[in-house]
Scaffold this motif. Structure first.
Motif, PDB file in Angstrom:
ATOM      1  N   ARG A 291      -1.382  24.628  -4.171  1.00  0.00           N
ATOM      2  CA  ARG A 291       0.040  24.308  -4.344  1.00  0.00           C
ATOM      3  C   ARG A 291       0.434  23.110  -3.485  1.00  0.00           C
ATOM      4  NH1 ARG A 291       4.606  27.116  -6.459  1.00  0.00           N
ATOM      5  NH2 ARG A 291       6.286  25.599  -6.467  1.00  0.00           N
ATOM      6  N   ARG A 292      -0.033  23.074  -2.233  1.00  0.00           N
ATOM      7  CA  ARG A 292       0.290  21.945  -1.363  1.00  0.00           C
ATOM      8  C   ARG A 292      -0.314  20.656  -1.894  1.00  0.00           C
ATOM      9  NH1 ARG A 292      -1.491  21.736   3.834  1.00  0.00           N
ATOM     10  NH2 ARG A 292      -3.289  23.047   3.371  1.00  0.00           N
ATOM     11  N   LEU A 293      -1.525  20.748  -2.439  1.00  0.00           N
ATOM     12  CA  LEU A 293      -2.166  19.564  -2.997  1.00  0.00           C
ATOM     13  C   LEU A 293      -1.434  19.072  -4.239  1.00  0.00           C
ATOM     14  CD1 LEU A 293      -5.923  20.480  -2.550  1.00  0.00           C
ATOM     15  CD2 LEU A 293      -4.743  18.514  -1.537  1.00  0.00           C
ATOM     16  N   ALA A 294      -0.965  20.003  -5.075  1.00  0.00           N
ATOM     17  CA  ALA A 294      -0.201  19.602  -6.262  1.00  0.00           C
ATOM     18  C   ALA A 294       1.076  18.892  -5.848  1.00  0.00           C
ATOM     19  CB  ALA A 294       0.115  20.831  -7.119  1.00  0.00           C
ATOM     20  N   ASP A 295       1.747  19.414  -4.826  1.00  0.00           N
ATOM     21  CA  ASP A 295       2.959  18.755  -4.320  1.00  0.00           C
ATOM     22  C   ASP A 295       2.639  17.351  -3.803  1.00  0.00           C
ATOM     23  OD1 ASP A 295       4.608  20.886  -4.896  1.00  0.00           O
ATOM     24  OD2 ASP A 295       4.475  21.761  -2.888  1.00  0.00           O
ATOM     25  N   ALA A 296       1.561  17.231  -3.019  1.00  0.00           N
ATOM     26  CA  ALA A 296       1.196  15.939  -2.441  1.00  0.00           C
ATOM     27  C   ALA A 296       0.776  14.952  -3.532  1.00  0.00           C
ATOM     28  CB  ALA A 296       0.061  16.125  -1.430  1.00  0.00           C
ATOM     29  N   LEU A 297       0.020  15.433  -4.525  1.00  0.00           N
ATOM     30  CA  LEU A 297      -0.385  14.570  -5.628  1.00  0.00           C
ATOM     31  C   LEU A 297       0.834  14.079  -6.403  1.00  0.00           C
ATOM     32  CD1 LEU A 297      -2.705  13.354  -7.289  1.00  0.00           C
ATOM     33  CD2 LEU A 297      -2.776  15.487  -8.604  1.00  0.00           C
ATOM     34  N   ALA A 298       1.806  14.967  -6.607  1.00  0.00           N
ATOM     35  CA  ALA A 298       3.029  14.587  -7.319  1.00  0.00           C
ATOM     36  C   ALA A 298       3.815  13.536  -6.546  1.00  0.00           C
ATOM     37  CB  ALA A 298       3.895  15.830  -7.552  1.00  0.00           C
ATOM     38  N   ARG A 299       3.935  13.713  -5.238  1.00  0.00           N
ATOM     39  CA  ARG A 299       4.665  12.728  -4.424  1.00  0.00           C
ATOM     40  C   ARG A 299       3.964  11.375  -4.460  1.00  0.00           C
ATOM     41  NH1 ARG A 299       4.988  17.174  -0.879  1.00  0.00           N
ATOM     42  NH2 ARG A 299       3.310  16.315   0.423  1.00  0.00           N
ATOM     43  N   THR A 300       2.636  11.415  -4.440  1.00  0.00           N
ATOM     44  CA  THR A 300       1.871  10.171  -4.495  1.00  0.00           C
ATOM     45  C   THR A 300       2.078   9.468  -5.828  1.00  0.00           C
ATOM     46  OG1 THR A 300       0.200  11.119  -3.013  1.00  0.00           O
ATOM     47  CG2 THR A 300      -0.454   9.198  -4.313  1.00  0.00           C
ATOM     48  N   ALA A 301       2.030  10.239  -6.915  1.00  0.00           N
ATOM     49  CA  ALA A 301       2.240   9.659  -8.243  1.00  0.00           C
ATOM     50  C   ALA A 301       3.649   9.097  -8.374  1.00  0.00           C
ATOM     51  CB  ALA A 301       1.982  10.718  -9.314  1.00  0.00           C
ATOM     52  N   ALA A 302       4.645   9.812  -7.838  1.00  0.00           N
ATOM     53  CA  ALA A 302       6.028   9.336  -7.907  1.00  0.00           C
ATOM     54  C   ALA A 302       6.203   8.058  -7.101  1.00  0.00           C
ATOM     55  CB  ALA A 302       6.974  10.430  -7.404  1.00  0.00           C
ATOM     56  N   ARG A 303       5.553   7.997  -5.940  1.00  0.00           N
ATOM     57  CA  ARG A 303       5.655   6.795  -5.106  1.00  0.00           C
ATOM     58  C   ARG A 303       5.025   5.595  -5.812  1.00  0.00           C
ATOM     59  NH1 ARG A 303       3.382   8.786  -1.037  1.00  0.00           N
ATOM     60  NH2 ARG A 303       1.336   7.782  -1.033  1.00  0.00           N
ATOM     61  N   LEU A 304       3.906   5.829  -6.466  1.00  0.00           N
ATOM     62  CA  LEU A 304       3.234   4.756  -7.192  1.00  0.00           C
ATOM     63  C   LEU A 304       4.052   4.329  -8.406  1.00  0.00           C
ATOM     64  CD1 LEU A 304       0.664   3.052  -7.270  1.00  0.00           C
ATOM     65  CD2 LEU A 304      -0.445   4.886  -8.549  1.00  0.00           C
ATOM     66  N   SER A 305       4.809   5.259  -8.978  1.00  0.00           N
ATOM     67  CA  SER A 305       5.630   4.969 -10.160  1.00  0.00           C
ATOM     68  C   SER A 305       6.907   4.212  -9.813  1.00  0.00           C
ATOM     69  CB  SER A 305       6.010   6.270 -10.873  1.00  0.00           C
ATOM     70  OG  SER A 305       4.871   6.998 -11.245  1.00  0.00           O
ATOM     71  N   ALA A 306       7.275   4.215  -8.547  1.00  0.00           N
ATOM     72  CA  ALA A 306       8.564   3.641  -8.160  1.00  0.00           C
ATOM     73  C   ALA A 306       8.570   2.122  -8.181  1.00  0.00           C
ATOM     74  CB  ALA A 306       8.956   4.144  -6.774  1.00  0.00           C
ATOM     75  N   GLU A 307       7.392   1.510  -8.105  1.00  0.00           N
ATOM     76  CA  GLU A 307       7.300   0.053  -8.070  1.00  0.00           C
ATOM     77  C   GLU A 307       6.978  -0.485  -9.464  1.00  0.00           C
ATOM     78  OE1 GLU A 307       8.074  -1.611  -5.426  1.00  0.00           O
ATOM     79  OE2 GLU A 307       8.252   0.147  -4.130  1.00  0.00           O
ATOM     80  N   GLY A 308       7.740  -1.421  -9.942  1.00  0.00           N
ATOM     81  CA  GLY A 308       7.479  -2.015 -11.245  1.00  0.00           C
ATOM     82  C   GLY A 308       8.007  -1.153 -12.375  1.00  0.00           C
ATOM     83  N   PRO A 309       7.591  -1.458 -13.624  1.00  0.00           N
ATOM     84  CA  PRO A 309       8.067  -0.692 -14.779  1.00  0.00           C
ATOM     85  C   PRO A 309       7.669   0.782 -14.668  1.00  0.00           C
ATOM     86  CG  PRO A 309       6.911  -2.696 -15.455  1.00  0.00           C
ATOM     87  CD  PRO A 309       6.657  -2.529 -14.003  1.00  0.00           C
ATOM     88  N   ALA A 310       8.569   1.661 -15.097  1.00  0.00           N
ATOM     89  CA  ALA A 310       8.269   3.093 -15.064  1.00  0.00           C
ATOM     90  C   ALA A 310       7.117   3.388 -16.010  1.00  0.00           C
ATOM     91  CB  ALA A 310       9.509   3.888 -15.476  1.00  0.00           C
ATOM     92  N   PRO A 311       6.056   4.036 -15.536  1.00  0.00           N
ATOM     93  CA  PRO A 311       4.884   4.237 -16.386  1.00  0.00           C
ATOM     94  C   PRO A 311       5.061   5.395 -17.359  1.00  0.00           C
ATOM     95  CG  PRO A 311       4.512   5.259 -14.263  1.00  0.00           C
ATOM     96  CD  PRO A 311       5.848   4.553 -14.173  1.00  0.00           C
ATOM     97  N   ASP A 312       4.356   5.324 -18.485  1.00  0.00           N
ATOM     98  CA  ASP A 312       4.116   6.509 -19.274  1.00  0.00           C
ATOM     99  C   ASP A 312       3.149   7.383 -18.495  1.00  0.00           C
ATOM    100  OD1 ASP A 312       5.734   5.637 -21.372  1.00  0.00           O
ATOM    101  OD2 ASP A 312       4.065   4.623 -22.385  1.00  0.00           O
ATOM    102  N   LEU A 313       3.199   8.698 -18.751  1.00  0.00           N
ATOM    103  CA  LEU A 313       2.455   9.637 -17.911  1.00  0.00           C
ATOM    104  C   LEU A 313       1.570  10.555 -18.744  1.00  0.00           C
ATOM    105  CD1 LEU A 313       5.443  10.724 -15.639  1.00  0.00           C
ATOM    106  CD2 LEU A 313       3.560   9.224 -14.946  1.00  0.00           C
ATOM    107  N   VAL A 314       0.402  10.857 -18.209  1.00  0.00           N
ATOM    108  CA  VAL A 314      -0.460  11.912 -18.719  1.00  0.00           C
ATOM    109  C   VAL A 314      -0.724  12.846 -17.553  1.00  0.00           C
ATOM    110  CG1 VAL A 314      -2.676  12.497 -19.756  1.00  0.00           C
ATOM    111  CG2 VAL A 314      -1.508  10.379 -20.428  1.00  0.00           C
ATOM    112  N   LEU A 315      -0.331  14.103 -17.691  1.00  0.00           N
ATOM    113  CA  LEU A 315      -0.362  15.054 -16.581  1.00  0.00           C
ATOM    114  C   LEU A 315      -1.161  16.283 -16.989  1.00  0.00           C
ATOM    115  CD1 LEU A 315       3.473  14.832 -15.803  1.00  0.00           C
ATOM    116  CD2 LEU A 315       1.645  13.502 -14.730  1.00  0.00           C
ATOM    117  N   THR A 316      -2.283  16.522 -16.322  1.00  0.00           N
ATOM    118  CA  THR A 316      -3.103  17.683 -16.669  1.00  0.00           C
ATOM    119  C   THR A 316      -2.944  18.762 -15.615  1.00  0.00           C
ATOM    120  OG1 THR A 316      -5.147  17.073 -15.513  1.00  0.00           O
ATOM    121  CG2 THR A 316      -4.768  16.082 -17.675  1.00  0.00           C
ATOM    122  N   GLY A 317      -2.796  19.978 -16.083  1.00  0.00           N
ATOM    123  CA  GLY A 317      -2.513  21.117 -15.206  1.00  0.00           C
ATOM    124  C   GLY A 317      -1.021  21.347 -15.123  1.00  0.00           C
TER     125      GLY A 317
END
Length: 438
Positions: free
Chosen positions: A342-368
């Motif tokens: 659960r902690r890793l999923a939270d951290a992975l999500a925060r990392t993905a959101a941080r990476l998404s914040a710069e430039g055009p908003a990306p399309d997403l593919v999310l597994t799990g």
């Protein structure tokens, strides 16, 4: 004669009128006119909710959590209650809160994991409150998951003899009834399921009058179609509990969408100028092979060590390539455990959101399911509009700001799953694969 999906429904006449009105087209020729039925469906994770929304084939919305209002009077509603990792009491309370929005819905459906993971017992008990009975059928034939004598089988092997629960805190249950500890259940064998919709419906009614909830065996989609038809014939006092297989059976009965409802090879909705970010949160062994298919195409793959991920010190690009594909996955050093997932999923999500914040908003593919929900929460997405599926369980949805989101359970898909998703969203990047089986 009434016809359904190109053939007779096989339903008793008194039930068929619930689905169809005969509409003359030419003399002697009839086609069914199907009236959409409002459905309220509850799931315990996001990928399961998306799978259910597509399987049910009903127009509506997918809400991340319990919305403040049920929405339009003619629309169905699928909710991700996000309770897979919650405590039993919290999960049951979420189901009770969701059931407060039942007015006007003909069918109430509770989606559970086909491997019986999560808070199945407490959620089923809460779901049964106020119902005449709950009819359960958890088979998912498309993935080789069947139920015989009340026992879940994975391609012929009893669930409790496999390693399918290797990431769970406890051993797998030995039967469906063993999970539904809060309900007085009765098994319904295959011979009864296959005895005809009328006979099955009467049997389910008899069990309800005895205060018992049916747990149905099923090995094929035809078996699930019979369970769905018999349940609907008994009226809205009977609720259904199952996985995507049963949801699809209701979808075949309730509303007809054209076959084109599946995502075409080149979706009209994709935006090639957006980056494509794939966040792979599953620990399934096939994930490595799936990512390798993408890196062979030139996708940028970042393996995030668990310690760096939890510390927020991962090395990532400043921005995503506008027309490129970027893949994030979790390293396995140290090994991912149930207590850390659960902690890793939270951290992975925060990392993905941080990476998404710069430039055009990306399309997403999310597994799990956990990864998908945490990522969309971090991005402030509260609702999705399901559009179709790339393959079974890989559901394409649209956000309010126009980005594409594909969600997929971690255990679904073969080694070409992510490649097929990339081909659907970015056909130009995989054009040379057009002639191959994807």
């Amino acid at each position: 004669m009434l016809w359904h999906r190109g053939g007779p429904t096989g339903l008793p006449e008194e039930f068929s009128v619930l689905l169809h009105e005969e509409v003359p087209v030419t003399p002697g020729a009839y086609v069914p006119h199907v009236t959409p039925q409002r459905v309220l469906a509850l799931a315990d994770d996001l990928s399961g909710a998306a799978e259910t929304a597509i399987a049910l084939r009903v127009p509506g919305r997918l809400s991340l959590g319990v919305p403040t209002s049920p929405g339009p009077a003619d629309a169905s509603l699928v909710m991700d209650l996000d309770t897979r990792q919650a405590g039993p009491d919290t999960a049951a309370e979420a189901v009770r809160d969701a059931l407060a929005l039942t007015a006007g819905h003909r069918l109430l459906f509770k989606k559970v994991d086909s491997l019986l993971r999560g808070n199945v017992a407490s959620e089923a008990a809460a779901f049964a409150v106020g119902a005449r009975a709950v009819v359960t059928a958890t088979a998912l034939p498309v993935l080789g998951r069947t139920v015989r004598d009340g026992i879940v089988h994975l391609r012929g092997a009893a669930l409790h003899t496999t390693d399918a629960w290797r990431a769970e805190h406890r051993p797998p249950p030995q039967s469906v009834a063993a999970v539904l500890t809060g309900l007085h259940t009765a098994g319904v064998p295959l011979c009864t399921v296959r005895s005809g919709v009328g006979h099955l419906s009467s049997h389910l009614r008899d069990l309800a009058e005895q205060g018992r909830h049916a747990v149905c065996d099923a090995e094929t989609d035809d078996d699930l179609d019979a369970v769905a038809a018999a349940t609907l014939a008994l009226g809205p006092g009977f609720r259904a509990l199952g996985c995507g297989g049963l949801a699809a059976a209701f979808g075949r009965l309730l509303v007809q969408r054209a076959p084109e409802a599946d995502v075409p090879s080149t979706p009209r909705s994709h935006s090639p100028k957006r980056p494509l970010l794939m966040v792979v949160g599953t620990a399934e062994p096939t994930a490595v092979a799936q990512i390798a298919q993408l890196t062979a195409l030139g996708a940028h793959h970042f393996v995030l060590p668990t310690r760096d991920l939890l510390d927020g010190t991962c090395t990532l690009p400043a921005t995503l390539a506008p027309n490129g594909i970027t893949v994030l996955s979790i390293g396995n050093t140290p090994a991912v455990t149930p207590s850390s997932s659960r902690r890793l999923a939270d951290a992975l999500a925060r990392t993905a959101a941080r990476l998404s914040a710069e430039g055009p908003a990306p399309d997403l593919v999310l597994t799990g399911g956990e990864t998908a929900r945490r990522t969309l929460d971090a991005l402030g997405v509260a609702e999705l509009t399901p559009l179709g599926q790339v393959h079974h369980g890989a559901v394409l949805s649209r956000t309010a700001d126009g980005r594409s989101v594909v969600t997929r359970p971690g255990s679904f898909g073969d080694t070409r799953s992510l490649l097929r998703i990339a081909h659907a969203l970015r056909p130009a990047a995989t054009a040379h694969l057009e002639g191959e089986h994807l």
